[in-house]
Design a protein around this motif. Structure first.
Motif, mmCIF file in Angstrom:
data_model
loop_
_atom_site.group_PDB
_atom_site.id
_atom_site.type_symbol
_atom_site.label_atom_id
_atom_site.label_comp_id
_atom_site.label_asym_id
_atom_site.label_seq_id
_atom_site.Cartn_x
_atom_site.Cartn_y
_atom_site.Cartn_z
ATOM 1 N N ARG A 1 31.284 -9.509 -8.195
ATOM 2 C CA ARG A 1 29.889 -10.124 -7.810
ATOM 3 C C ARG A 1 29.280 -11.217 -8.776
ATOM 4 O O ARG A 1 28.652 -11.890 -8.451
ATOM 5 C CB ARG A 1 29.074 -9.117 -7.337
ATOM 6 C CG ARG A 1 29.587 -8.460 -5.999
ATOM 7 C CD ARG A 1 28.625 -7.260 -5.733
ATOM 8 N NE ARG A 1 27.099 -7.622 -5.346
ATOM 9 C CZ ARG A 1 26.675 -7.772 -4.519
ATOM 10 N NH1 ARG A 1 27.490 -7.617 -3.228
ATOM 11 N NH2 ARG A 1 25.552 -7.971 -4.477
ATOM 12 N N PRO B 1 18.629 -23.084 -14.430
ATOM 13 C CA PRO B 1 17.467 -24.031 -15.113
ATOM 14 C C PRO B 1 16.565 -23.207 -16.163
ATOM 15 O O PRO B 1 16.161 -23.578 -17.195
ATOM 16 C CB PRO B 1 16.715 -24.793 -13.850
ATOM 17 C CG PRO B 1 17.760 -24.349 -12.857
ATOM 18 C CD PRO B 1 18.476 -23.084 -13.033
ATOM 19 N N LEU C 1 22.726 -5.185 -12.469
ATOM 20 C CA LEU C 1 21.318 -5.595 -11.921
ATOM 21 C C LEU C 1 21.236 -5.873 -10.653
ATOM 22 O O LEU C 1 22.092 -7.061 -10.222
ATOM 23 C CB LEU C 1 20.532 -6.316 -13.015
ATOM 24 C CG LEU C 1 20.436 -6.097 -14.331
ATOM 25 C CD1 LEU C 1 19.804 -7.327 -15.082
ATOM 26 C CD2 LEU C 1 19.364 -4.961 -14.400
ATOM 27 N N GLY C 2 20.833 -5.383 -9.576
ATOM 28 C CA GLY C 2 20.750 -5.831 -8.201
ATOM 29 C C GLY C 2 22.317 -5.947 -7.515
ATOM 30 O O GLY C 2 22.497 -6.766 -6.758
ATOM 31 N N GLY C 3 23.205 -5.168 -8.175
ATOM 32 C CA GLY C 3 24.503 -5.220 -7.710
ATOM 33 C C GLY C 3 25.445 -6.226 -8.343
ATOM 34 O O GLY C 3 26.764 -6.036 -8.045
ATOM 35 N N HIS D 1 25.297 -8.116 -15.295
ATOM 36 C CA HIS D 1 24.837 -9.202 -16.222
ATOM 37 C C HIS D 1 25.269 -8.958 -17.472
ATOM 38 O O HIS D 1 25.324 -7.589 -17.951
ATOM 39 C CB HIS D 1 23.180 -9.116 -16.022
ATOM 40 C CG HIS D 1 22.627 -9.774 -14.708
ATOM 41 N ND1 HIS D 1 23.066 -9.341 -13.541
ATOM 42 C CD2 HIS D 1 22.244 -10.899 -14.776
ATOM 43 C CE1 HIS D 1 22.471 -10.158 -12.637
ATOM 44 N NE2 HIS D 1 21.852 -11.019 -13.331
ATOM 45 N N ALA E 1 28.196 -17.686 -8.063
ATOM 46 C CA ALA E 1 26.686 -18.230 -8.217
ATOM 47 C C ALA E 1 26.057 -17.675 -6.879
ATOM 48 O O ALA E 1 24.797 -17.387 -6.638
ATOM 49 C CB ALA E 1 26.340 -19.756 -8.052
ATOM 50 N N ALA E 2 26.854 -17.519 -5.859
ATOM 51 C CA ALA E 2 26.370 -16.947 -4.431
ATOM 52 C C ALA E 2 25.519 -15.569 -4.531
ATOM 53 O O ALA E 2 24.828 -15.305 -3.535
ATOM 54 C CB ALA E 2 27.613 -16.960 -3.366
ATOM 55 N N GLU E 3 25.994 -14.805 -5.391
ATOM 56 C CA GLU E 3 25.370 -13.301 -5.381
ATOM 57 C C GLU E 3 24.038 -13.454 -6.255
ATOM 58 O O GLU E 3 23.391 -12.484 -6.191
ATOM 59 C CB GLU E 3 26.264 -12.523 -6.016
ATOM 60 C CG GLU E 3 27.664 -12.274 -5.308
ATOM 61 C CD GLU E 3 27.284 -11.378 -3.896
ATOM 62 O OE1 GLU E 3 26.211 -10.990 -3.734
ATOM 63 O OE2 GLU E 3 28.348 -11.295 -3.125
ATOM 64 N N GLY E 4 23.679 -14.541 -6.780
ATOM 65 C CA GLY E 4 22.516 -14.407 -7.415
ATOM 66 C C GLY E 4 22.340 -14.070 -8.798
ATOM 67 O O GLY E 4 23.450 -13.515 -9.457
ATOM 68 N N ALA E 5 21.212 -14.038 -9.640
ATOM 69 C CA ALA E 5 21.302 -13.922 -11.125
ATOM 70 C C ALA E 5 19.720 -13.466 -11.359
ATOM 71 O O ALA E 5 18.855 -13.912 -10.549
ATOM 72 C CB ALA E 5 21.636 -15.056 -11.916
ATOM 73 N N LEU E 6 19.652 -12.609 -12.372
ATOM 74 C CA LEU E 6 18.046 -12.327 -12.622
ATOM 75 C C LEU E 6 17.329 -13.495 -13.081
ATOM 76 O O LEU E 6 16.216 -13.711 -12.646
ATOM 77 C CB LEU E 6 18.335 -11.455 -13.623
ATOM 78 C CG LEU E 6 16.824 -10.750 -14.215
ATOM 79 C CD1 LEU E 6 16.605 -9.935 -13.261
ATOM 80 C CD2 LEU E 6 17.038 -9.805 -15.735
ATOM 81 N N HIS E 7 17.933 -14.635 -13.797
ATOM 82 C CA HIS E 7 17.316 -15.765 -14.070
ATOM 83 C C HIS E 7 18.089 -16.862 -13.612
ATOM 84 O O HIS E 7 19.289 -17.055 -13.822
ATOM 85 C CB HIS E 7 17.152 -15.932 -15.700
ATOM 86 C CG HIS E 7 16.565 -14.653 -16.273
ATOM 87 N ND1 HIS E 7 15.226 -14.497 -16.330
ATOM 88 C CD2 HIS E 7 17.257 -13.595 -17.047
ATOM 89 C CE1 HIS E 7 15.032 -13.405 -17.037
ATOM 90 N NE2 HIS E 7 16.093 -12.821 -17.549
ATOM 91 N N PRO E 8 17.415 -17.796 -12.806
ATOM 92 C CA PRO E 8 18.180 -18.998 -12.374
ATOM 93 C C PRO E 8 18.240 -19.980 -13.644
ATOM 94 O O PRO E 8 17.846 -19.968 -14.512
ATOM 95 C CB PRO E 8 17.187 -19.741 -11.576
ATOM 96 C CG PRO E 8 15.767 -19.404 -11.842
ATOM 97 C CD PRO E 8 15.841 -17.870 -12.308
#
Lengths: 478, 478
Positions: free
Chosen positions: B259, B272, B352-354, B357, B263-270
């Protein structure tokens, strides 16, 4: 599995809001008022810049032995010598004076929504080298020595929005280079932070909120928006405008430019290919540089008043005494670098497949940390080529100089950083290449879209400062 | 409007094909065969590395006055001195020897589809500093002096696929740094080029086609895949595998890792925000460096045989005589840098959130062109901290050393570039942090996803060479 950490899949998207701020109607009238303000601020302050011999530079002195110009604190910057060995270009090895400023400064705009539209907090800032002394600058423009108050002046106004965590939301934040022929490894943090609409930002007569549309208007005027403002503007993301381009002459150009602002319309070269080309150009060109004492620089003449090139080319370094009430301290002395002759920074652009492309040059410059950056199609001081044979004239210079008026899309004299450079004027011009201008270009040039340039500008050290100024100018034309 | 220029909206997408090559079944058996080949190649060549005094270094010599070690040609590299002024860390100012190698080398894999699967052309390459002399390297690994044949050796095999335009399609091409404590501004071009499936690439006994899956297997073994291969592998884009992760112990870890690849699964910090943080860390930490003659380096002892630290810490520089039949020339002498003690490069990772990281450290290193790069969570040579107080011990070192075996996801001894470094072994380890390990970390650390690390690796100088090795190791674990 930890589920209590909210993840995000996208970053903040300020691009549409910046475009909206750049599209405000009647910006021309607002820009005229801003210009009046700028002139009023200029008149409100006494200032005077006088040449003085190095011996009268106060805290600055010529070091015995090396001949380097240094500040008593060891901070700010030094003027030293550089020996450059190039494997390309008309001159193989040369010596030159160079400004060494290892500390990373901060160039930042505070922005805020006023009546729903983003406004930039601009400053009417006096810099001793500016042709008209006061120009529009970012909210904060400071070296670390400035804002850590090495010269015991007053605190830098509005600095806290950039340095205090949580005071503002960061929209742009990237290190960029400055003039690679004059600075050794100089880098500045280009930053834009947004404060909430209800934040009560204290007013000050030297500062003024402007929309991006006003700044777009002011950029067309000679010596009005300073280099630091231009470079920060160039790093701002702009979305393709949703409105139709203004009809009339140049509408086709504006349409192609707007199509150039988005990845969706395509590009001649995909970005990975562009990155590979940039890598290849960087690996190929090796400028080896060697710091030497200023006293050992060959081909330059030093006396009590200045360091100048023996043939009167390139630039001169001299001492200046400055007095001005609006500066953090009331008066100071410093060295300034004065280029000989007006520079030219020209971008040739061309409609390829309906999308405007700009012709950039992978250019080695001695002071750049990674050797090569993307420069305008033409970047030179024509006077420096007076005595060289025609074959050594910069490529495409004649195309630029001979362009018919109808194809000149942008043309203004802008000056470089007045805190270091004295009357460093450069003609910034954007020229639409004729149909006869070939799409096939030499290996050190590439056609890129504005969207590709904007993507590169999210990272450090792809575009040099002249190319960044021209990106800001391109954004005046949609 | 010009309509005859085909524009493209996307770049080549090799990521899915690399993942497919990394997912081939029975790679373990293939890797064992490859290992036999590697051992056979080692046995097929005579080689010997002997220490010699500097006076017997042949084309290398100690310069009178400066004491610098230089090659007669002025090419390859030099060993000089560096004075470093740091505004952070346990030591404020120090001197050290440093390898200066301004030319940009090339580290490249030729890849090709064989039976529909991408294979990398690997080399069994002898390097004098390798603990077991021969390791798996990229197809080409050459400095510019090598491939422009400064030492009058034979031509570099397969170089033409990288240098002749149109011979192959470029999939990866980016400049990356090397050890910032041992090299001053060293950069190499990390490149992968693909030849068409029907291209008849000449065979050679020292070269072998391997799938990425084989390389993933070999990376788990000590001192088998060399540093140059690891850094090129780290720059390769991998798509999230479409198959389900292998069931059994660690399945949850593998799921979170997969996961983390999109990028689709997200991250703790975007991203930028990550870029802004990196900019801020770079602007804050200023390591000022000054090249000095090797003879003026303080705290180091020089004699006819070596340059070593007075307390026996850090590293030693000595002369080596090499004889080997498989090298471009049959024998040579050169200086080598031998670190004192085994290093450690550890990445703490956390779900973190699945999404997995990795905890990276914005680390200033004297030799890095932009001062700061992202390093592993822990990067040090523990022996160097023997005599320092506990507070000066590297942060998180004890978390790494005390990790229970069940949370160690990767652990192998890898060695650094055997062409410059002698037995520079380092323990590369990836450790899943316990639930009690905080998400909140000090300001110079950040949790990033593998996809974010991969995005940064498309550009130069974000991840240091140790972090890149660990990215390659992370790719062994999905």
């Amino acid at each position: 599995m930890t589920r209590d950490h909210p993840l995000t899949t996208r970053g903040p998207e300020p691009a549409a809001r910046f475009t909206e701020s750049g599209s405000v109607a009647d910006a021309d009238a607002a820009a005229k008022e801003s210009l009046d303000w700028l002139i009023a601020r200029r008149d409100a302050h006494r200032f005077e810049v006088t040449r003085v011999p190095f011996a009268e530079l106060g805290d600055w002195s010529v070091q015995p032995g090396t001949g380097n110009l240094t500040h008593r604190s060891g901070k700010f910057f030094t003027v030293e010598g550089l020996r450059v060995h190039a494997d390309a270009g008309p001159v193989g090895t040369w010596d030159q004076p160079i400004i060494v400023q290892p500390e990373i400064g901060l160039l930042g705009f505070v922005v805020k929504e006023i009546d729903g539209v983003l406004h930039c907090l601009t400053q009417a800032k006096m810099e001793p080298g500016n042709p008209n002394l006061v120009q529009v600058s970012p909210t904060v423009q400071a070296t670390r020595s400035n804002f850590t108050r090495v010269h015991r002046g007053s605190a830098t106004r509005y600095l806290e929005y950039f340095t205090d965590p949580g005071r503002a939301r960061v929209l742009v934040d990237v290190l960029q280079s400055e003039q690679g022929s004059w600075f050794l490894g100089k880098r500045n943090r280009n930053i834009v932070v947004e404060v909430p609409p209800d934040e009560d930002v204290p007013a000050h007569p030297d500062f003024r909120w402007m929309t991006v549309a006003e700044l777009r208007e002011l950029l067309h005027r000679d010596n009005t928006v300073n280099m630091d403002a231009r470079t920060v503007l160039s790093c701002i993301p702009f979305a393709r405008p949703t409105s139709a381009p203004r009809p009339g002459p140049g509408q086709e150009f504006r349409t192609a430019l707007r199509r150039s602002m988005t990845a969706a319309e395509g590009a001649l070269h995909p970005l990975p290919e562009v990155l590979s080309w940039f890598t290849e150009r960087t690996a190929r060109h090796e400028l080896r540089t060697e710091r030497i004492p200023l006293a050992r620089v060959e081909g330059w003449h030093r006396d009590a008043w200045e360091v100048r090139h023996e043939q009167g080319r390139h630039f001169t370094v001299f001492g200046a005494r400055v007095s001005a009430a609006s500066r953090e301290v009331s008066g100071w002395t410093q060295p300034l670098l004065a280029p000989c002759g007006t520079g030219i920074a020209a971008l040739l652009v061309k409609n390829l497949g309906g999308v405007l492309h700009a012709l950039v040059h992978a250019r080695p410059e001695a002071g750049h940390v990674r050797g090569v950056e993307l420069a305008p199609t033409v970047q030179c001081t024509p006077d420096n080529y007076r005595s060289l044979p025609a074959a050594s004239r910069p490529r495409f210079l004649d195309v630029v100089l001979d362009a018919p008026a109808g194809r000149v899309r942008f043309d203004a004299i802008q000056s470089e950083e007045g805190g270091r450079f004295h009357h460093a004027e450069c003609r910034y011009t954007i020229i639409e290449a004729g149909d006869d201008f070939p799409v096939a270009v030499p290996e050190d040039y590439r056609w890129l879209t504005l969207h590709q340039l904007a993507s590169l500008l999210q990272h450090s050290h792809y575009l040099n400062v002249q190319a960044r100024s021209l990106v800001a100018c391109l954004h005046c034309l949609w």
